[in-house]
Design a protein around this motif. Structure first.
Motif, PDB file in Angstrom:
ATOM      1  N   LEU A  16       0.826  -1.203   0.000  1.00  0.00           N
ATOM      2  CA  LEU A  16       0.000   0.000   0.000  1.00  0.00           C
ATOM      3  C   LEU A  16       0.866   1.260   0.000  1.00  0.00           C
ATOM      4  CD1 LEU A  16      -2.799  -1.046   2.541  1.00  0.00           C
ATOM      5  CD2 LEU A  16      -3.029  -0.751   0.063  1.00  0.00           C
ATOM      6  N   LEU A  17       1.999   1.204   0.691  1.00  0.00           N
ATOM      7  CA  LEU A  17       2.909   2.349   0.710  1.00  0.00           C
ATOM      8  C   LEU A  17       3.470   2.618  -0.681  1.00  0.00           C
ATOM      9  CD1 LEU A  17       4.400   4.473   2.395  1.00  0.00           C
ATOM     10  CD2 LEU A  17       6.203   2.784   2.802  1.00  0.00           C
ATOM     11  N   LEU A  18       3.886   1.553  -1.361  1.00  0.00           N
ATOM     12  CA  LEU A  18       4.399   1.707  -2.729  1.00  0.00           C
ATOM     13  C   LEU A  18       3.303   2.210  -3.657  1.00  0.00           C
ATOM     14  CD1 LEU A  18       6.694   1.304  -4.761  1.00  0.00           C
ATOM     15  CD2 LEU A  18       5.939  -1.076  -5.029  1.00  0.00           C
ATOM     16  N   THR A  19       2.098   1.689  -3.483  1.00  0.00           N
ATOM     17  CA  THR A  19       0.972   2.139  -4.305  1.00  0.00           C
ATOM     18  C   THR A  19       0.695   3.621  -4.085  1.00  0.00           C
ATOM     19  OG1 THR A  19      -0.039  -0.059  -4.208  1.00  0.00           O
ATOM     20  CG2 THR A  19      -1.469   1.784  -4.815  1.00  0.00           C
ATOM     21  N   SER A  20       0.764   4.055  -2.829  1.00  0.00           N
ATOM     22  CA  SER A  20       0.501   5.466  -2.533  1.00  0.00           C
ATOM     23  C   SER A  20       1.512   6.382  -3.212  1.00  0.00           C
ATOM     24  CB  SER A  20       0.509   5.686  -1.019  1.00  0.00           C
ATOM     25  OG  SER A  20       1.813   5.526  -0.484  1.00  0.00           O
ATOM     26  N   MET A 294      -6.580   4.411  -3.097  1.00  0.00           N
ATOM     27  CA  MET A 294      -6.066   3.632  -1.975  1.00  0.00           C
ATOM     28  C   MET A 294      -7.107   2.627  -1.481  1.00  0.00           C
ATOM     29  SD  MET A 294      -2.997   4.534  -1.670  1.00  0.00           S
ATOM     30  CE  MET A 294      -2.673   3.571  -0.198  1.00  0.00           C
ATOM     31  N   MET A 295      -8.372   3.019  -1.495  1.00  0.00           N
ATOM     32  CA  MET A 295      -9.443   2.102  -1.099  1.00  0.00           C
ATOM     33  C   MET A 295      -9.519   0.919  -2.059  1.00  0.00           C
ATOM     34  SD  MET A 295     -13.548   2.789  -0.862  1.00  0.00           S
ATOM     35  CE  MET A 295     -13.352   4.113   0.318  1.00  0.00           C
ATOM     36  N   PHE A 296      -9.455   1.198  -3.368  1.00  0.00           N
ATOM     37  CA  PHE A 296      -9.504   0.124  -4.357  1.00  0.00           C
ATOM     38  C   PHE A 296      -8.292  -0.794  -4.230  1.00  0.00           C
ATOM     39  CE2 PHE A 296     -12.097   3.008  -7.406  1.00  0.00           C
ATOM     40  CZ  PHE A 296     -13.219   2.797  -6.617  1.00  0.00           C
ATOM     41  N   SER A 297      -7.128  -0.219  -3.957  1.00  0.00           N
ATOM     42  CA  SER A 297      -5.915  -1.027  -3.812  1.00  0.00           C
ATOM     43  C   SER A 297      -6.016  -1.950  -2.605  1.00  0.00           C
ATOM     44  CB  SER A 297      -4.687  -0.117  -3.663  1.00  0.00           C
ATOM     45  OG  SER A 297      -4.540   0.731  -4.784  1.00  0.00           O
ATOM     46  N   PHE A 298      -6.529  -1.406  -1.499  1.00  0.00           N
ATOM     47  CA  PHE A 298      -6.688  -2.237  -0.297  1.00  0.00           C
ATOM     48  C   PHE A 298      -7.686  -3.361  -0.541  1.00  0.00           C
ATOM     49  CE2 PHE A 298      -9.204  -3.142   3.523  1.00  0.00           C
ATOM     50  CZ  PHE A 298      -8.212  -3.666   4.342  1.00  0.00           C
TER      51      PHE A 298
END
Length: 321
Positions: A16-20, A294-298
């Motif tokens: 999630l950090l990398l995605t952000s 971020m919601m979709f990634s989670f």
């Protein structure tokens, strides 16, 4: 099982950090910002726009903007929508029930139709009914969702008038009443079917082929030799083993619903998170855009976790260590 799930949840944090980082960088690299469209002397003073850019921190270095956003995000402060002028949590909270209803209805329709058609085709292979179901499946696998949505609106809404072509509820009905819930169900059925159209076809074909394969296994021959009724052989031995892999797809369906809802909600102008996401991209509403991403990634990572756990639950041969 708990130890495995805990390790996977911890593994989501760096992902999630990398995605952000990637999402924030791509958003900031888009031309313009949420205030660009307002630079028009007839609408807003350019000096006011420049002051707002400074106030919102758009002129700060990108690393400083990122760390400020991440810090606030971790604390639960998602910011304020630059388009709707209210908190992002309120904007998403208003649309979230519609997307949940759409996703739940789509999954329910998908599994019910796939189970009924797949079971019938598997028990009676190479018959007229099996060939008809197979033709429908290949049609579903070959038509993209946006094409299916347009044709569904044309035939079922404009020609036949069975379903509404847009919106989530009729105007004028009182919220919370039986008519209101009936209207919501009426509006969600067609987009939910289109959203699950591809999965219905693939799951039906998968279940049909698995039933045929399992019916040729040695344990089925042994059951027939012992005089076990044919209905019990199919319902207990064959169907039970064939449906195990299908159950594990439930986790991946969460991912499919998320990605498909963006297109489906836009086609049907259904006020959900998918439509909100595309609108946020168009108007550069960074707080809403980043929060939704971020919601979709989670949910994507969580869906994969659910799929792995379900596979270990329904199939005791799989050990999750």
């Amino acid at each position: 099982m708990l130890k495995y799930a805990f390790r996977r949840i911890l593994g989501m944090i760096p992902m999630l950090l990398l995605t952000s980082i990637i999402v924030f960088s791509l958003a900031k690299l888009m031309p313009g910002d949420s205030l660009s469209g307002e630079i028009d002397p007839r609408n807003t003073n350019p000096q006011y726009i420049a002051e707002m850019r400074e106030k919102l921190g758009y002129n700060d270095p990108m690393p400083q903007q990122y760390f400020r956003w991440v810090s606030n995000f971790i604390e639960g402060d998602f910011g304020k929508s630059t388009r709707f002028k209210i908190e992002v949590a309120d904007v998403i909270g208003e649309r979230l029930p519609n997307t949940i209803l759409l996703g739940f209805t789509s999954i329910l329709i998908t599994y019910l139709l796939a189970f009924m058609m797949g079971s019938y085709a598997g028990r009676k292979p190479y018959t007229i009914g099996d060939n008809l179901i197979g033709g429908i499946n290949y049609l579903g696998l070959s038509i993209p969702s946006f094409i299916a949505g347009v044709f569904a609106i044309y035939f079922f809404s404009f020609k036949l008038g069975w379903f509404p072509s847009n919106g989530s509820v009729d105007i004028g009905v009182t919220e919370g009443t039986f008519d209101w819930w009936l209207s919501r169900l009426h509006h969600v059925l067609l987009p939910a079917f289109v959203l699950g159209f591809l999965n219905i076809a693939s799951y039906t074909q998968f279940l049909r082929n698995d039933i045929i394969e399992n019916s040729r296994k040695d344990y089925v021959r042994t059951a027939r030799a012992k005089g076990t009724p044919e209905s019990k052989i199919y319902n207990v031995h064959i169907l039970r083993n064939s449906i195990i892999p299908l159950i594990t797809y439930l986790g991946f369906d969460i991912v499919a619903i998320i990605s498909g809802a963006i297109i489906t909600e836009t086609i049907f102008t259904y006020p959900g998170l998918g439509q909100l996401f595309l609108q946020s991209v168009g108007v550069r509403d960074y707080p809403v855009l980043l929060t939704l991403t971020m919601m979709f990634s989670f949910l994507t990572l969580f869906g994969n976790l659910i799929a792995d756990i379900l596979y270990g639950v329904v199939d005791p041969r799989i050990r999750l260590d």
